[in-house]
Design an enzyme around this catalytic site. Structure first.
Site, PDB file in Angstrom:
ATOM      1  N   ASP A  11       3.500  -0.977  -3.588  1.00  0.00           N
ATOM      2  CA  ASP A  11       3.051  -2.339  -3.298  1.00  0.00           C
ATOM      3  C   ASP A  11       1.549  -2.330  -3.554  1.00  0.00           C
ATOM      4  O   ASP A  11       0.809  -1.673  -2.831  1.00  0.00           O
ATOM      5  CB  ASP A  11       3.373  -2.668  -1.840  1.00  0.00           C
ATOM      6  CG  ASP A  11       2.884  -4.057  -1.416  1.00  0.00           C
ATOM      7  OD1 ASP A  11       2.130  -4.685  -2.190  1.00  0.00           O
ATOM      8  OD2 ASP A  11       3.255  -4.488  -0.308  1.00  0.00           O
ATOM      9  N   TYR A 228      -0.254   2.216  10.789  1.00  0.00           N
ATOM     10  CA  TYR A 228       0.629   1.321  10.059  1.00  0.00           C
ATOM     11  C   TYR A 228      -0.091   0.709   8.867  1.00  0.00           C
ATOM     12  O   TYR A 228      -1.159   0.125   9.012  1.00  0.00           O
ATOM     13  CB  TYR A 228       1.149   0.201  10.980  1.00  0.00           C
ATOM     14  CG  TYR A 228       2.014  -0.751  10.209  1.00  0.00           C
ATOM     15  CD1 TYR A 228       3.224  -0.302   9.675  1.00  0.00           C
ATOM     16  CD2 TYR A 228       1.606  -2.040   9.933  1.00  0.00           C
ATOM     17  CE1 TYR A 228       4.007  -1.137   8.906  1.00  0.00           C
ATOM     18  CE2 TYR A 228       2.387  -2.884   9.175  1.00  0.00           C
ATOM     19  CZ  TYR A 228       3.589  -2.430   8.666  1.00  0.00           C
ATOM     20  OH  TYR A 228       4.358  -3.251   7.903  1.00  0.00           O
ATOM     21  N   LYS A 231       5.358  -0.981   4.844  1.00  0.00           N
ATOM     22  CA  LYS A 231       6.564  -0.174   4.992  1.00  0.00           C
ATOM     23  C   LYS A 231       6.841   0.642   3.740  1.00  0.00           C
ATOM     24  O   LYS A 231       6.326   0.351   2.672  1.00  0.00           O
ATOM     25  CB  LYS A 231       7.739  -1.090   5.368  1.00  0.00           C
ATOM     26  CG  LYS A 231       8.696  -0.442   6.323  1.00  0.00           C
ATOM     27  CD  LYS A 231       8.016   0.150   7.539  1.00  0.00           C
ATOM     28  CE  LYS A 231       8.863   1.212   8.219  1.00  0.00           C
ATOM     29  NZ  LYS A 231       8.206   1.779   9.391  1.00  0.00           N
TER      30      LYS A 231
HETATM   31  P1  13P Z   1      -2.621  -9.452   8.829  1.00  0.00           P
HETATM   32  O1  13P Z   1      -3.143  -8.882  10.105  1.00  0.00           O
HETATM   33  O2  13P Z   1      -3.564  -9.290   7.674  1.00  0.00           O
HETATM   34  O3  13P Z   1      -2.111 -10.837   8.961  1.00  0.00           O
HETATM   35  O4  13P Z   1      -1.379  -8.516   8.411  1.00  0.00           O
HETATM   36  C1  13P Z   1      -0.224  -8.533   9.138  1.00  0.00           C
HETATM   37  C2  13P Z   1       0.831  -7.977   8.294  1.00  0.00           C
HETATM   38  O5  13P Z   1       1.332  -8.613   7.411  1.00  0.00           O
HETATM   39  C3  13P Z   1       1.229  -6.585   8.588  1.00  0.00           C
HETATM   40  O6  13P Z   1       1.639  -5.952   7.453  1.00  0.00           O
HETATM   41  P1  13P Z   2       5.434  -4.476   2.985  1.00  0.00           P
HETATM   42  O1  13P Z   2       5.485  -3.030   3.404  1.00  0.00           O
HETATM   43  O2  13P Z   2       6.571  -4.878   2.148  1.00  0.00           O
HETATM   44  O3  13P Z   2       4.105  -4.778   2.356  1.00  0.00           O
HETATM   45  O4  13P Z   2       5.556  -5.355   4.284  1.00  0.00           O
HETATM   46  C1  13P Z   2       4.584  -5.267   5.253  1.00  0.00           C
HETATM   47  C2  13P Z   2       4.839  -6.105   6.438  1.00  0.00           C
HETATM   48  O5  13P Z   2       4.339  -5.795   7.488  1.00  0.00           O
HETATM   49  C3  13P Z   2       5.675  -7.283   6.342  1.00  0.00           C
HETATM   50  O6  13P Z   2       5.808  -7.928   7.558  1.00  0.00           O
HETATM   51 MG    MG Z   3       3.188  -5.931   1.081  1.00  0.00          MG
HETATM   52 MG    MG Z   4       7.182  -4.093   0.365  1.00  0.00          MG
END
Ligand code: 13P
Ligand code: 13P
Ligand code: MG
Ligand code: MG
Length: 371
Positions: A11, A228, A231
């Site tokens: 990603d 984190y 994913k």
């Molecule tokens: P933000 O804190 O940038 O909204 O990210 C949350 C999120 O999407 C976790 O992956």
């Molecule tokens: P991805 O790992 O697909 O970027 O998703 C991150 C996330 O936190 C979505 O809620």
């Molecule tokens: Mg993503």
């Molecule tokens: Mg993804």
């Protein structure tokens, strides 16, 4: 002659949150891989996406863990991430966790699954790619496919499968692995891989001749980054037919939905939804977690191609036969989301270790009293 199939994914930024890979990133990937094909580094390629993950499928003769192939993928992701930064796409460069490339992309963030094979008379291959989930999400379908005679008729009907299959299981917590042989060690195998947040099936071989049958990416982004960062969104390569499970036996575990780790902020269980490439984009609560499956035939070191030299790739979940699983996934999504942040909708405390939960505990530390 040996042929290698490599799928390497990352990603590197997506359009409208964590929804889907943006068109300019596909173009960069296609240009780079086309150029590599012209130079003779790879023989065939196919670029696609699993939600916000860019997937580079490459067929070549360089073997697994080849530094030139890995460099090609790494440089492609870097260029795409630069474009994502220019466009202020979301999470630009998200999975490129390390900076100095030293010949192997493994452990740097992108997911990798590679299989070097001696081509058989005909070699059908299925590539699975998922979004909003983790490596352990292949445990259930790979167990059903290679070890469950109620799933795979060939285990009962085809004498060449009677010797069973060997599973390599990775313990992602202790970073160690073990090989278990089915049917003899079926219960031990389920004992481990039932804990899908910790143990992942990483490889499968046919037991009597060690023929490679399946390989998955086992990257745990949070373990590389220590926090984190998105994913793992894993990929898998599975070989089919002629003494191996049929393509239909590899796909039938997806007749029903099942639960996987990694929905919204990597912190929730979600029902897996098998989707076509055109539906490979996450929406509801950043999901539900989705899986695509593409199928092709290997032919003399390449993906079998049509008369205009375009690789022939089939979108296997683009089929009404998977409507039931999709409907179940939406229904189960409704049940889980109604529970909000209450377990089991949210992952266990241990799995939340790499999210913001430790920071909440830190904030409240001084206010806890002995009970
Ligand atoms: P933000 O804190 O940038 O909204 O990210 C949350 C999120 O999407 C976790 O992956
Ligand atoms: P991805 O790992 O697909 O970027 O998703 C991150 C996330 O936190 C979505 O809620
Ligand atoms: Mg993503
Ligand atoms: Mg993804």
């Amino acid at each position: 002659m040996k042929t290698t199939i490599s799928i390497i994914k990352a990603d590197v930024g997506s359009i409208v949150g964590h929804h889907v890979v943006a068109q300019p990133l596909f173009e960069i990937a296609k240009d780079r891989l086309e150029n590599a094909q012209k130079r003779g580094l790879i023989n065939s390629f196919y670029v696609f996406n699993a939600g916000d993950d860019l997937e580079l499928l490459m067929v070549h003769e360089k073997g697994e863990r080849n530094s030139e192939i890995h460099a090609l993928a790494w440089e492609t992701f870097q260029q795409a991430a630069e474009k994502a930064k220019d466009l202020k796409l979301y999470g630009a460069g998200q999975d490129l966790l390390k900076t100095a490339f030293s010949g192997n992309i493994r452990g740097m963030g992108p997911g990798v699954a590679e299989m070097e094979i001696e081509e058989r008379g005909s070699d059908p291959i299925v590539v699975f790619a998922a979004d909003k989930t983790s490596a352990g999400s292949f445990n259930y379908p790979l167990f059903r496919t290679f070890a469950d005679p109620m799933n795979t008729a060939g285990l009962v009907i085809d004498l060449s499968m009677f010797g069973g299959f060997k599973f390599e299981v990775l313990d992602t917590k202790e970073n160690r692995k073990v090989v278990l042989k089915c049917p003899e060690e079926t219960y031990e195998l389920i004992g481990l891989i039932g804990s899908s947040t910790r143990y992942s099936v990483s490889r499968v071989w046919r037991a009597h001749d060690d023929l490679p049958c399946a390989v998955t990416s086992t990257t745990k982004l949070s373990l590389i980054a220590g926090k984190y960062v998105g994913k793992d969104d894993p990929v898998a390569l599975v070989r089919a037919q002629h003494g191996l499970p049929a393509v239909g036996e590899i796909l039938v575990p997806f007749l029903h939905t099942y639960f996987v780790e990694g929905w919204m902020r990597g912190s929730h269980w979600g029902p897996l939804m098998p989707v076509s490439l055109s539906d490979s984009k996450c929406t509801v609560f950043d999901g539900p977690p989705r899986m695509v499956a593409v199928g092709f035939q290997i032919c003399n070191g390449r993906i079998a191609s049509d008369s205009s030299d375009t690789p022939m790739v089939e979108d296997l979940f683009d089929d009404p036969a998977f409507e039931m699983a999709r409907r179940e996934a939406v229904e189960m999504a409704g049940v889980l989301r109604r529970m909000g942040e209450f377990q089991p909708a949210r992952l266990s405390e241990e799995a939340m270790e790499y999210t913001t939960l430790p920071r909440i505990l830190e904030k409240l530390k001084s206010r806890f009293q002995p009970a």
